[in-house]
Design an enzyme around this catalytic site. Structure first.
Site, PDB file in Angstrom:
ATOM      1  N   ASP A 184       0.829  -1.206   0.000  1.00 36.77           N
ATOM      2  CA  ASP A 184       0.000   0.000   0.000  1.00 36.77           C
ATOM      3  C   ASP A 184       0.863   1.256   0.000  1.00 36.77           C
ATOM      4  O   ASP A 184       2.083   1.189   0.168  1.00 36.77           O
ATOM      5  CB  ASP A 184      -0.961  -0.009   1.208  1.00 36.77           C
ATOM      6  CG  ASP A 184      -0.310  -0.575   2.473  1.00 36.77           C
ATOM      7  OD1 ASP A 184       0.927  -0.490   2.593  1.00 36.77           O
ATOM      8  OD2 ASP A 184      -1.027  -1.104   3.328  1.00 36.77           O
TER       9      ASP A 184
ATOM     10  N   ASN B 108      -7.537  -3.051  14.182  1.00 33.65           N
ATOM     11  CA  ASN B 108      -8.938  -3.221  13.772  1.00 33.65           C
ATOM     12  C   ASN B 108      -9.120  -4.384  12.806  1.00 33.65           C
ATOM     13  O   ASN B 108     -10.172  -4.530  12.189  1.00 33.65           O
ATOM     14  CB  ASN B 108      -9.479  -1.929  13.145  1.00 33.65           C
ATOM     15  CG  ASN B 108      -8.790  -1.585  11.820  1.00 33.65           C
ATOM     16  OD1 ASN B 108      -7.864  -2.274  11.398  1.00 33.65           O
ATOM     17  ND2 ASN B 108      -9.244  -0.523  11.168  1.00 33.65           N
TER      18      ASN B 108
ATOM     19  N   HIS C 284      -7.377  -4.951   9.982  1.00 37.52           N
ATOM     20  CA  HIS C 284      -7.087  -4.745   8.561  1.00 37.52           C
ATOM     21  C   HIS C 284      -5.812  -5.472   8.140  1.00 37.52           C
ATOM     22  O   HIS C 284      -4.925  -5.723   8.955  1.00 37.52           O
ATOM     23  CB  HIS C 284      -7.050  -3.251   8.190  1.00 37.52           C
ATOM     24  CG  HIS C 284      -5.859  -2.483   8.672  1.00 37.52           C
ATOM     25  ND1 HIS C 284      -5.918  -1.140   8.990  1.00 37.52           N
ATOM     26  CD2 HIS C 284      -4.561  -2.840   8.881  1.00 37.52           C
ATOM     27  CE1 HIS C 284      -4.723  -0.730   9.357  1.00 37.52           C
ATOM     28  NE2 HIS C 284      -3.874  -1.735   9.301  1.00 37.52           N
TER      29      HIS C 284
ATOM     30  N   GLU D 102      -9.657  -1.791   5.179  1.00 39.45           N
ATOM     31  CA  GLU D 102     -10.311  -1.523   6.460  1.00 39.45           C
ATOM     32  C   GLU D 102     -11.577  -2.363   6.584  1.00 39.45           C
ATOM     33  O   GLU D 102     -12.075  -2.896   5.582  1.00 39.45           O
ATOM     34  CB  GLU D 102     -10.656  -0.029   6.552  1.00 39.45           C
ATOM     35  CG  GLU D 102      -9.458   0.911   6.397  1.00 39.45           C
ATOM     36  CD  GLU D 102      -8.503   0.892   7.603  1.00 39.45           C
ATOM     37  OE1 GLU D 102      -8.528  -0.081   8.403  1.00 39.45           O
ATOM     38  OE2 GLU D 102      -7.724   1.854   7.733  1.00 39.45           O
TER      39      GLU D 102
HETATM   40  C1  F6R Z   1       1.412  -1.744   6.123  1.00 40.99           C
HETATM   41  C2  F6R Z   1       0.093  -2.332   6.174  1.00 40.99           C
HETATM   42  C3  F6R Z   1      -0.695  -2.416   7.429  1.00 40.99           C
HETATM   43  C4  F6R Z   1       0.142  -2.721   8.657  1.00 40.99           C
HETATM   44  C5  F6R Z   1      -0.745  -2.707   9.904  1.00 40.99           C
HETATM   45  C6  F6R Z   1       0.051  -2.964  11.155  1.00 40.99           C
HETATM   46  O1  F6R Z   1       1.931  -1.815   4.803  1.00 40.99           O
HETATM   47  O2  F6R Z   1      -0.363  -2.739   5.170  1.00 40.99           O
HETATM   48  O3  F6R Z   1      -1.685  -3.391   7.286  1.00 40.99           O
HETATM   49  O4  F6R Z   1       0.755  -3.973   8.511  1.00 40.99           O
HETATM   50  O5  F6R Z   1      -1.364  -1.463  10.013  1.00 40.99           O
HETATM   51  O6  F6R Z   1       0.895  -1.895  11.381  1.00 40.99           O
HETATM   52  P1  F6R Z   1       2.056  -1.982  12.466  1.00 40.99           P
HETATM   53  O7  F6R Z   1       2.952  -3.074  11.992  1.00 40.99           O
HETATM   54  O8  F6R Z   1       2.740  -0.648  12.409  1.00 40.99           O
HETATM   55  O9  F6R Z   1       1.408  -2.286  13.754  1.00 40.99           O
END
Ligand code: F6R
Length: 270
Positions: free
Chosen positions: A67, A136, A138, A143
């Site tokens: 992303d 959450n 995702h 989301e």
């Molecule tokens: C990042 C992504 C997100 C993160 C998720 C967890 O490229 O796609 O899904 O993996 O938000 O974030 P952290 O690892 O910072 O807790």
């Protein structure tokens, strides 16, 4: 689904690095899907150590980001293009052309998303997709309520995601509202998935994804649909799982046969 509960975040990182190294040993031009955020950082550091000591050669791999924020230039330190350059490509000795990131600055986001999907296809698809999980539920920036068959597209970030990611910005107002993200269908196209999660803050989301129903309210529950999924957890992230005794038992009693594509260490197929 293979669920491994490991003593700590460092063990999670080493296990993730082992699996990536094994894949690349068998397929030097492997295509890796890479995540940003905190979850994969120790794994990238573990891979970088192996590259430095000459036990791992990533010179022929291709990597694709999950992303990118909309509206941050690739030079912005918190853009995922810059983050992956800093935390992944440079420490692992990769050339810039080896890492593809959706163009969050494109005048036409739909075109940029289609171009990213085309590039994934042209590369032959992802061999191993590394994932983190949002509190959450995702994956990528899909989301809650994301379509389970979605492709790379423009999404609005959830308020919780913007709050969680504010720690990377000097001012929470600077966190973008939108992103381009691989869809859940795109992620499921990868030949194998590997999710890493550390810390109690992820325990609820991990339990819902692994043991809850398949639902768009927990996008990571799509991992249940994939026949080659590995979940690497530290103790804290595993603390809400109800079947942890079973996961520990199966990890300790491996069948001793190769049962997975590119990930021969799994507990059992499916
Ligand atoms: C990042 C992504 C997100 C993160 C998720 C967890 O490229 O796609 O899904 O993996 O938000 O974030 P952290 O690892 O910072 O807790």
């Amino acid at each position: 689904m293979e669920v491994l509960i490991l003593p700590d975040a460092e063990a999670v990182a080493e296990a993730a690095a082992d699996r990536i190294a094994k894949l690349v040993a068998g397929k030097p031009d492997a295509v890796l899907g890479v995540a940003t955020g905190s979850s994969p950082l120790l794994a990238y550091a573990a891979l970088a150590r192996r590259v430095r000591t000459g036990t791992l050669n990533l010179s022929r791999i291709q990597a694709f980001a999950l992303d990118e924020y909309v509206g941050l230039s690739p030079g912005h330190p918190q853009s995922y293009a810059a983050t992956l350059r800093r935390d992944f490509a440079e420490p692992l000795g990769l050339e810039p052309h080896q890492v593809a990131v959706p163009d969050g600055n494109a005048a036409d986001p739909a075109w940029a998303c289609a171009a990213f999907e085309r590039a994934l296809r042209d590369a032959g698809g992802v061999d191993l997709q590394l994932l983190g999980i949002g509190a959450n539920g995702h994956v990528g920036f899909n989301e809650p309520t994301s379509s389970l068959t979605s492709r790379t597209r423009l999404k609005t970030l959830a308020t919780q995601t913007r709050e969680d990611n504010a720690r990377f910005f000097t001012d929470s107002q600077q966190v973008p509202f939108h992103c381009l993200t691989q869809g859940l269908g795109t992620i499921l196209d990868a030949r194998s998935l590997m999710l890493v999660a550390q810390g109690a803050g992820k325990a609820q989301a991990v339990a819902a994804a692994v043991e809850g129903p398949l639902t768009a309210m927990v996008p990571a529950s799509i991992l249940q649909l994939h026949p080659h999924t590995t979940i690497l957890l530290d103790e804290a992230a595993s603390s809400r799982l109800t079947l942890s005794a079973y996961y520990r038992h199966t990890a300790a009693n491996r069948p001793g046969v190769a049962t997975d594509v590119g990930l021969p260490d799994v507990q059992a197929a499916g």
